[in-house]
Design an enzyme around this catalytic site. Structure first.
Site, PDB file in Angstrom:
ATOM      1  N   ASP A 104       0.832  -1.209   0.000  1.00 56.25           N
ATOM      2  CA  ASP A 104       0.000   0.000   0.000  1.00 56.25           C
ATOM      3  C   ASP A 104       0.869   1.262   0.000  1.00 56.25           C
ATOM      4  O   ASP A 104       2.068   1.225   0.316  1.00 56.25           O
ATOM      5  CB  ASP A 104      -0.890  -0.051   1.259  1.00 56.25           C
ATOM      6  CG  ASP A 104      -2.167   0.751   1.115  1.00 56.25           C
ATOM      7  OD1 ASP A 104      -2.300   1.507   0.146  1.00 56.25           O
ATOM      8  OD2 ASP A 104      -3.034   0.612   2.005  1.00 56.25           O
ATOM      9  N   MET A 105       0.281   2.382  -0.316  1.00 58.49           N
ATOM     10  CA  MET A 105       0.976   3.685  -0.271  1.00 58.49           C
ATOM     11  C   MET A 105      -0.096   4.762  -0.138  1.00 58.49           C
ATOM     12  O   MET A 105      -0.876   4.971  -1.042  1.00 58.49           O
ATOM     13  CB  MET A 105       1.779   3.854  -1.565  1.00 58.49           C
ATOM     14  CG  MET A 105       2.778   4.976  -1.549  1.00 58.49           C
ATOM     15  SD  MET A 105       2.029   6.565  -1.825  1.00 58.49           S
ATOM     16  CE  MET A 105       2.116   6.711  -3.575  1.00 58.49           C
ATOM     17  N   ASP A 129     -10.681   2.163  -3.157  1.00 65.44           N
ATOM     18  CA  ASP A 129     -11.194   2.004  -1.793  1.00 65.44           C
ATOM     19  C   ASP A 129     -12.706   2.107  -1.778  1.00 65.44           C
ATOM     20  O   ASP A 129     -13.323   1.894  -0.737  1.00 65.44           O
ATOM     21  CB  ASP A 129     -10.587   3.078  -0.878  1.00 65.44           C
ATOM     22  CG  ASP A 129      -9.284   2.606  -0.275  1.00 65.44           C
ATOM     23  OD1 ASP A 129      -8.958   1.418  -0.411  1.00 65.44           O
ATOM     24  OD2 ASP A 129      -8.586   3.437   0.346  1.00 65.44           O
TER      25      ASP A 129
HETATM   26  C1  DGJ Z   1      -5.754   1.965   2.014  1.00 65.09           C
HETATM   27  C2  DGJ Z   1      -6.150   0.733   1.263  1.00 65.09           C
HETATM   28  O1  DGJ Z   1      -6.631   1.054   0.005  1.00 65.09           O
HETATM   29  C3  DGJ Z   1      -7.156  -0.041   2.088  1.00 65.09           C
HETATM   30  O2  DGJ Z   1      -7.619  -1.153   1.375  1.00 65.09           O
HETATM   31  C4  DGJ Z   1      -6.520  -0.444   3.387  1.00 65.09           C
HETATM   32  O3  DGJ Z   1      -5.472  -1.335   3.131  1.00 65.09           O
HETATM   33  C5  DGJ Z   1      -6.014   0.782   4.121  1.00 65.09           C
HETATM   34  N1  DGJ Z   1      -5.177   1.594   3.294  1.00 65.09           N
HETATM   35  C6  DGJ Z   1      -5.269   0.381   5.359  1.00 65.09           C
HETATM   36  O4  DGJ Z   1      -4.701   1.445   5.987  1.00 65.09           O
END
Ligand code: DGJ
Length: 725
Positions: free
Chosen positions: A476-477, A546
């Protein structure tokens, strides 16, 4: 042979399956663009090449040749061409005029890899030819090598540029585009993928107008806001008809791309690293490599353009074992528990998953340091023993005992100010001394332009991956860069930071992914904020957004499909009311939308009723059939949600024997019109069985009459699986 050279006329003719791209060296000096489009024989140059005197257009030493009028391969904007240049440099005497002349060429079988950067590739030399055009600024000893690869069996031409300093003085590069293509007219429309966090890759299409129209990222990532892709299409182009020219940059950082329409209504298209916040000090003997641009021409509309991108990315960009293997059905605990979980809770979810036929549990954010919220511990990649008393090894052991694989979330490029890592190395983040370090989601970005930072990431992440049986990584980032600066760079090199970050980042990805070839890596950046071909080179899939609401996902996945294959999109069923938009959709629709990507669940499975569990079991069984051909199939868009209340699409397996189709209605209507699922690209004479319905139709009937679709209510969906008999 996909590239030929006519020596006498100095004409290079690049040919793909159905296209020609033609370059002429004019007067032995100027690389001039003659043609890109449907495959043709080399044309008569008297006719194809137009020269004209332009008022207020300075001419070169050869009176009559105003570069402002000529279609060029790599314009320098040196003063006789006022349009947007592809390259800019500053020499040691302060002068800025770059004049590039043709020197030589090389035709190579296959496709060389790009040093330090992701790119498409060939597996056999017969798949493509590569042309290197060597240009020189003789006054300043600057060499520019334009590289073109023509794929023999796909309508894809890739381009990249290498700049070499052959002088004994420093040269500062201020702009190096990966590709620049001049079109003789500007009767085109510009299609781009724009959006925001949780609203990624919505399609926008606008007519070209005079001046520059561009898209770009200045955020240090390819971004949710604009994707490094655009297409120029004739105004009459549709899904299945008309000419489309498309450009996509294999790069995950700051980019710029656009078109300039000039005084003579010509159009200059370009794509490359953003020249905003960019410069590169090239010392004597050094070279600079640009990222790759992937250019696609389709004479059959946007549908064919997408299928070309999908094939080349599935087969010759993505690497590793999961390029060809089916991906596991997973459950991710993020929306199910957020930070509030412990080993017991995870095992409850895993047990339920195993009973439902789900194949992997992914433990998301919150398993490390003292992280119980988003305000600490990034950088401290050691397990939290309060939540996981038996550690990752113990947890993954238990999960494997249940017959599941185990996946783990990381955000390796980041550091929380409240972390052991930050207390030890406060200078390791991107910052400008003396200025506030602006936080986003309470975190700062590590400076991956620095070797010691990259080494730390590789060592710590590898250490965790070795410490337990981990089969999948979600990388992730969650923030964009700000206050750009690096303590590792001299004052005159500070503008190199954004690109040095990307080079360091790609090096980290190469080292980690090649050390763990059995691990499936999924990219993520606050959802789909770094959904680009650069990432796909290292990680075969990316979390698409998301926003997990089924209706929102219709737009996001439809837009994403313009360039990226279904096999690249992570798509999960989440709980209702949906956490992002508070909408309640049926479990069926949520499943049907997610099945068009890499399928999974993102909720607390223990909360399902028995009835829902029975439905989930069916979805899981259905997807196990679909994944044999859907992610690797040929994708057809049938109904565009951006244009109405419905969406529909279809996938045909590579061998043509299996078909999957899905139709969605967003809002229910009283007295709706007649709706039919009209299939595309079937064999008219062949017979197809509708699986599970005991019905057989001819391909012709399925395409011309179609199958009746009747919905009652909001958020409805219907899917079909056909088998060719
Ligand atoms: C952003 C991601 O897109 C989510 O799916 C999740 O992993 C969160 N970060 C966790 O902090």
């Amino acid at each position: 042979m996909s590239i030929s050279y006519q020596e006498k006329e100095q004409i290079f003719h690049l040919q793909t399956k159905n296209t020609s791209y033609i370059i002429k060296i004019l007067e032995g000096k100027y690389p001039v663009h003659i043609y890109w489009g449907k495959k043709i024989k080399t044309p008569d140059m008297e006719n194809a090449l137009v020269r004209r005197f332009v008022a207020f257009g300075p001419v070169t030493e050869n009176a009559g040749l105003a570069l402002d009028f000529i279609c060029q391969e790599y314009p320098t904007g040196c003063g006789t061409d006022y349009r947007i240049p592809a390259i800019s440099a500053v020499f040691d005497d302060g002068s800025r005029s770059v004049e590039l002349h043709y020197k030589d060429y090389r035709i190579i079988k296959g496709k060389p890899r790009l040093a330090g950067l992701p790119s498409t590739y060939t597996e056999r030399d017969e798949e493509a030819d590569t042309l290197e055009l060597i240009l020189c600024d003789e006054v300043k000893n600057l060499k520019v090598i334009l590289t073109y690869t023509a794929y023999a069996n796909e309508d894809v031409i890739t381009r990249n540029v290498r700049v070499e300093n052959d002088s004994d003085k420093d040269i500062v590069l201020e702009k190096v585009m990966s590709a620049s293509v001049d079109f003789e007219d500007s009767e085109y429309e510009f299609t781009e993928l724009s959006g925001a966090w949780a609203r990624e890759r919505h399609i926008e299409r606008n007519r070209l107008r005079s001046g520059v129209q561009s898209i770009e990222s200045r955020r240090g990532a390819s971004s949710h806001q604009l994707n490094p892709f655009f297409a120029l299409s004739k105004p009459d182009a549709t899904e299945d008809y008309g000419e489309v020219y498309a450009f996509n940059l294999v790069y995950s950082g700051n980019f710029t791309a656009g078109v300039e329409v000039d005084q003579l209504f010509k159009a200059r298209a370009y794509i490359g690293i953003n020249d905003y916040d960019f410069s590169w000090l090239l010392q004597p003997g050094e070279n600079f490599q640009s990222p790759e641009a992937v250019m696609v021409y389709s004479a059959q509309g946007f549908g064919e353009m997408s299928r070309i991108y999908h094939r080349i990315y599935r087969k010759r960009l993505v690497r590793g074992k999961y390029r060809d293997e089916v991906r596991p059905i997973l459950v991710n605990n993020w929306e199910g528990t957020y930070f509030d979980f412990n080993e017991e809770k995870l095992l409850e979810i895993a047990k339920e998953a195993s009973e439902l036929g789900i194949e992997m549990l992914v433990l998301d954010d919150g398993w490390f340091g003292k992280r119980n919220g988003d305000n600490c511990s990034l950088g401290d990649w050691f397990e939290n023993r309060e939540k996981l008393p038996h550690g990752l090894a113990g947890l993954s052991g238990q999960i494997h005992k249940l017959g599941l694989k185990f996946g783990l979330w990381f955000e390796p490029e980041m550091v929380s100010p409240d972390s052991e890592l930050y207390r030890k190395h406060p200078d390791w983040c991107i910052h400008v001394p003396g200025r506030v370090r602006a936080e986003c989601r309470n975190q700062l970005t590590l400076d991956l332009g620095r070797q010691e930072v990259c080494d730390y990431i590789v060592e710590t992440i590898s250490g965790v991956l070795k410490s337990a049986d981990i089969n999948y990584v979600k990388w992730d980032m969650n923030r964009h860069m700000s206050q750009l600066g690096s303590e590792g760079l001299a004052a005159n090199r500070q503008k190199e930071m954004p690109h040095r970050y990307m080079l360091g980042f790609y090096d980290v990805l190469e080292r980690i992914t090649s050390a763990f070839p059995d691990v499936l890596f999924e990219g993520c950046s606050g959802g789909g904020g770094r959904f680009d071909p650069g990432m796909l080179y290292y990680m075969p899939q990316s979390w698409a957004s998301d926003d997990t609401d089924a209706v929102e996902r219709l737009y996001i996945q439809y837009g994403t499909s313009l360039v990226y294959p279904l096999s690249s999109m992570g798509a999960h069923v989440s709980a209702v009311p949906n956490h992002q938009v508070n909408r309640t959709t049926s479990l069926k629709m949520r499943g049907d939308v997610a099945m068009s990507g890499n399928f999974g669940y993102e909720l607390d499975l223990t909360k399902f009723t028995d009835e829902e569990k029975a439905e989930v079991k069916k979805q899981v069984a259905e997807y196990k059939e679909l994944r044999k051909f859907v992610p690797s199939g040929e994708f057809y868009r049938l109904k565009n949600p951006f244009e109405g209340n419905t969406a529909a699409w279809q996938v045909i397996s590579e061998d043509g024997r299996n078909v999957f189709a899905a139709y969605f209605q967003i809002l229910g209507k009283v007295n709706p019109g007649i709706m039919r699922m009209k299939f595309k690209a079937l064999e008219p004479e062949a017979e197809y069985e509708v699986v599970g319905e005991d019905k057989i139709y001819s391909g012709e009937e399925l395409m011309q009459i179609g199958l009746l679709v009747e919905f009652y209510g909001d958020y409805q969906s219907r899917t079909w699986r056909l088998k060719k008999l």
